[in-house]
Design an enzyme around this catalytic site. Structure first.
Site, PDB file in Angstrom:
ATOM      1  N   HIS A 397       0.813  -1.204   0.000  1.00 45.59           N
ATOM      2  CA  HIS A 397       0.000   0.000   0.000  1.00 45.59           C
ATOM      3  C   HIS A 397       0.859   1.272   0.000  1.00 45.59           C
ATOM      4  CE1 HIS A 397      -3.199   2.564   1.779  1.00 45.59           C
ATOM      5  NE2 HIS A 397      -2.137   3.138   2.313  1.00 45.59           N
ATOM      6  N   CYS A 706      -3.112  -4.093 -14.717  1.00 39.70           N
ATOM      7  CA  CYS A 706      -3.028  -2.882 -13.890  1.00 39.70           C
ATOM      8  C   CYS A 706      -2.159  -3.097 -12.661  1.00 39.70           C
ATOM      9  CB  CYS A 706      -4.406  -2.383 -13.504  1.00 39.70           C
ATOM     10  SG  CYS A 706      -5.392  -3.608 -12.641  1.00 39.70           S
TER      11      CYS A 706
HETATM   12  C1  PEP Z   1      -3.068  -6.145  -8.224  1.00 39.46           C
HETATM   13  O1  PEP Z   1      -3.325  -7.025  -7.413  1.00 39.46           O
HETATM   14  O2  PEP Z   1      -2.185  -6.249  -9.086  1.00 39.46           O
HETATM   15  C2  PEP Z   1      -3.803  -4.872  -8.184  1.00 39.46           C
HETATM   16  C3  PEP Z   1      -3.655  -3.992  -9.142  1.00 39.46           C
HETATM   17  O3  PEP Z   1      -4.587  -4.660  -7.106  1.00 39.46           O
HETATM   18  P1  PEP Z   1      -4.059  -4.248  -5.666  1.00 39.46           P
HETATM   19  O4  PEP Z   1      -2.629  -3.859  -5.784  1.00 39.46           O
HETATM   20  O5  PEP Z   1      -4.913  -3.108  -5.232  1.00 39.46           O
HETATM   21  O6  PEP Z   1      -4.301  -5.479  -4.873  1.00 39.46           O
END
Ligand code: PEP
Ligand code: MG
Length: 757
Positions: A397, A706
């Site tokens: 995060h 993403c």
């Molecule tokens: C991922 O898991 O790659 C993603 C984009 O979601 P997060 O990082 O919010 O888990």
């Protein structure tokens, strides 16, 4: 000639012993003396050879044969050389020399397999002047074979090439002696080469190439080896490439070596552990420092023991251009190293945030230091000039939020909160993840600052659509300035980070409208910057621990493993109200004509979950058939079942590699202890992605990424080659990702055109 022993062990050899032990022997002795782990060896000295010539009585006969020889007459030269060598081979080695050799060999262990190498000894002459007499006999075992091999080395001094060479160089045959190195043969289980400094730029980064089995595989180039890069300034492994290693060279009984196929399970596994990389790099540094010039080394590992087999100067860089000294002197003292999570360089005073109480202490321009950041820390993160955490990896995060804020960050430093003091001035390099002492990084690479260029020149057009990840409304302008083709991921949980209250708090306190309005305004701010371009908003995906410190967080369940717990769509399907509030915000936007809004469901593991979420949306009044709904592919099951998702009506799928990697490899993405095993290019991950891309293409469904891997040019090259339709990257990565996609597309077109002709 002074009285020298017949045998010298490496530990007894000094630099000026070349006349006795030859160039090779002296160099091994020197390596051993500076602390490089050279395989055990002894040298049969030049004096022993000289004594052999005298005591065996062949001296006169031997040199007589070579006198007045016309070396230009190949037949005569060949015949004379043959006779001379035979004379040496037929001569009887004095018993005392034999005894010394056998005693020494027995000390090594009398079943030891050794390599027997000639080592030329003329004073003032480098080895290279003795072309043709560098005979080496490998795989020698047992006393008799050893004695014979040593005698063969002696005889090789009178091979045709060696005689010719000496004649041309003006050396007397009588004046040149030979020493013989007897060295334990290392049957490397893994081996390779390394450059102590970068062979082109001279940067103090050690490049290690490694493969399975004996070193010949790497040296001869029959295998493409793993590649590891170790930064000597930060003492960190900064890059690794794990190759697909198909063959290895192994010893073949007494018959030398053989090439064998590497079993499938070892082909893609890393050859070196972090500990081994660190040790090898340490030896490279010892060699470079000792010789005062960058070195090219050969190494092998057997039974966990590292051996350095050879060290010689790298010829591609001059020591002047290595820049080594200037760099380390100019750079401030390194206090901490972690992962470079968000690029940029910042200097400021440290504020340690141990609990929520400390948050208000963070003022504009401070360096915020925390064990790990939580959503409730975002207001302070906004003010901070840079962020340092003890825990976390590239996809935690703290890293994601810092990148969006454009704030330099180093995560996973393990001990920042203990090592740094409040008020201490430090400088952080967020590209490399290094924290320096003091206020100025004299040699700082200012280009590491995130540069958002937009379209200063003609825009690069790509068929692959290049989107951006953005969740914080304040980052929307910067994100749009990249010229991205839309937003590939807007994380709702990050959008509401600044609110300080959990969604459940709003529900329990009858403040639903307030929550809906916050979501609506935040999403609208982003969408307004993207003017009709697709914006994919993801429904809530906050692990329970991330909301713990927010108002209402005390009600969040305590989970053993929140990463595997109540998050993503699985929670929304059970917390219908929470889902409904989000849908209300989406509806408001759709009703205002924001048709470019698409909705993405996180952590979907089975098509039933997509069907259920779609069903709920319909129940909440959404015209689901006319809206763009898709899923994150971030659990292996969703990649495996992609056909069923397509049949269930998804309109797009986007790889959440941050999670897909952790769930495929069982590597906690927030755990800095296993960060080195977190491999986006692990073959299992690539296989899942490739399969899903191919099925999406066949099903006419847009396929995107993403996760953080979408900001890595090498990965994006592979994704474009594999057929991905869009890529969503971090704000700071857009321009290089766009360029990578454009280049890759051009190459695909060019290759196809060339094939046709
Ligand atoms: C991922 O898991 O790659 C993603 C984009 O979601 P997060 O990082 O919010 O888990
Ligand atoms: Mg995810």
């Amino acid at each position: 000639m002074s009285k020298m022993p017949d045998i010298m062990w490496l530990a007894e050899i000094k630099k000026d012993d070349i006349p006795s032990v030859g160039g090779k022997g002296a160099s091994l002795g020197e390596m051993n003396a500076v602390g490089l782990p050279v395989p055990p060896a002894f040298v049969v000295t030049a004096q022993a050879f000289r004594r052999f010539l005298v005591e065996s009585g062949i001296e006169t006969e031997l040199f007589g044969k070579l006198e007045n020889l016309d070396v230009e007459d190949a037949d005569v030269l060949e015949a004379s050389a043959e006779k001379a060598m035979k004379t040496v081979m037929d001569a009887k080695m004095p018993e005392s020399i034999k005894k010394s050799i056998i005693e020494s060999y027995t000390k090594m262990g009398d079943t030891t397999v050794v390599a027997v190498r000639s080592s030329a000894t003329a004073e003032d002459l480098p080895d290279a002047s003795f072309a043709g007499q560098q005979e080496t006999y490998l795989n020698i075992k047992g006393e008799n074979d050893l004695i014979e091999a040593i005698q063969k080395c002696w005889a090789s001094l009178y091979g045709a090439r060696a005689i010719y060479y000496r004649a041309k160089q003006g050396f007397e045959d009588r004046g040149v002696d030979i020493a013989v190195v007897v060295q334990k043969l290392v049957y490397s289980e893994k081996s390779g080469v390394m450059f102590s400094s970068h062979p082109v730029s001279g940067e103090p980064t050690t490049i290690i190439e490694a493969s399975w089995g004996l070193g010949e595989a790497v040296v001869s180039g029959i295998v493409s080896p793993d590649n590891y890069v170790f930064d000597q300034r930060t003492h960190r492994v900064i890059d690794r490439y794990i190759a697909n290693k198909i063959v290895e060279i192994l010893p073949d009984g007494d018959k030398g070596t053989k090439e064998v196929d590497i079993p499938k399970d070892r082909q893609d596994s890393p050859v070196l552990s972090v500990e081994e990389i660190e040790k090898l790099a340490k030896f490279a540094k010892i060699a470079e420092d000792h010789y005062d010039t960058p070195q090219d080394l050969e190494w092998g590992i057997v039974g966990g023991t590292i051996y350095i087999l050879q060290s010689r100067p790298i010829t591609t860089i001059t020591s002047k251009s290595s820049g080594k000294k200037e760099k380390s002197e100019d750079t401030g003292k390194i206090l901490l190293e972690g992962q470079g999570a968000s690029p940029g360089i910042a200097t400021g005073a440290v504020v340690i945030v141990n609990s929520i109480k400390d948050l208000s202490k963070v003022k504009d321009g401070n360096i915020m230091v925390a064990k790990m950041t939580n959503p409730d820390m975002v207001p302070a993160m906004r003010k901070a000039a840079a962020i340092i955490t003890d825990e976390g990896g590239m996809t935690c995060h703290a890293a994601i939020v810092s990148r969006e804020l454009g704030t330099p960050a180093a995560v996973g430093t393990k001990k920042a909160t203990h090592m740094l003091k409040n008020g201490q001035v430090v400088t952080i390099d967020g590209e490399k993840g290094i924290v320096f002492e003091g206020g100025e990084l004299k040699n700082a690479d200012k280009t590491a600052q995130p540069v958002i260029t937009g379209f200063a020149q003609a825009p690069i057009i790509t068929a692959t659509s290049i989107k951006v990840n953005v969740s914080l409304p304040e980052a929307a302008k910067r994100a749009a300035a990249t010229g991205a083709d839309g937003v590939g991921l807007l994380r709702i949980e990050h959008l509401i980070l600044g609110l300080g209250k959990t969604p459940q708090w709003y529900i329990r306190n009858n403040k639903e409208d307030e929550f809906i309005n916050e979501l609506y305004t935040g999403i609208k701010t982003v969408m307004d910057e993207f003017n009709g371009k697709p914006v994919w908003v993801r429904t809530l995906d906050a692990p329970t621990d991330e909301f713990r410190n927010m108002k209402g967080g005390e009600e969040e369940p305590e989970e053993h493993n929140p990463m595997l717990g109540w998050r993503g769509i699985r929670r929304d399907l059970q917390s219908r109200d929470q889902f409904r509030l989000q849908v209300e915000a989406f509806k408001k936007l759709w009703n205002e004509g924001y048709d470019n809004l698409g909705i993405m469901f996180p952590l979907v593991g089975h098509p039933d979950e997509f069907i259920a979420a779609k069903g709920l949306m319909k129940e909440f009044g959404v015209d689901v058939e006319n809206r763009v709904l898709g899923i994150m592919v971030e659990i292996p099951s969703s990649a495996i079942l992609i056909d069923d998702f397509i049949a269930a009506g998804i309109q797009f799928a986007s790889f959440g590699t941050n999670d897909l990697i952790q769930y495929t490899l069982a590597i906690d993405r927030n755990n800095q202890n296993v960060a080195y095993m977190y491999r986006p290019k692990h073959p299992a991950v690539l296989k899942l992605i490739k399969y899903a891309i191919e099925r999406c293409r066949a099903g006419g469904v847009e396929c995107s990424i993403c996760g953080q891997a979408g900001s890595d040019p090498e990965m994006v090259k592979w994704l474009v080659e594999t057929g991905i339709t869009s890529v969503s990257a971090n704000i700071d990565a857009i321009s290089k990702i766009r360029e990578t996609a454009a280049k890759t597309e051009k190459k695909i077109i060019l290759d196809a055109a060339r094939k046709q002709h």
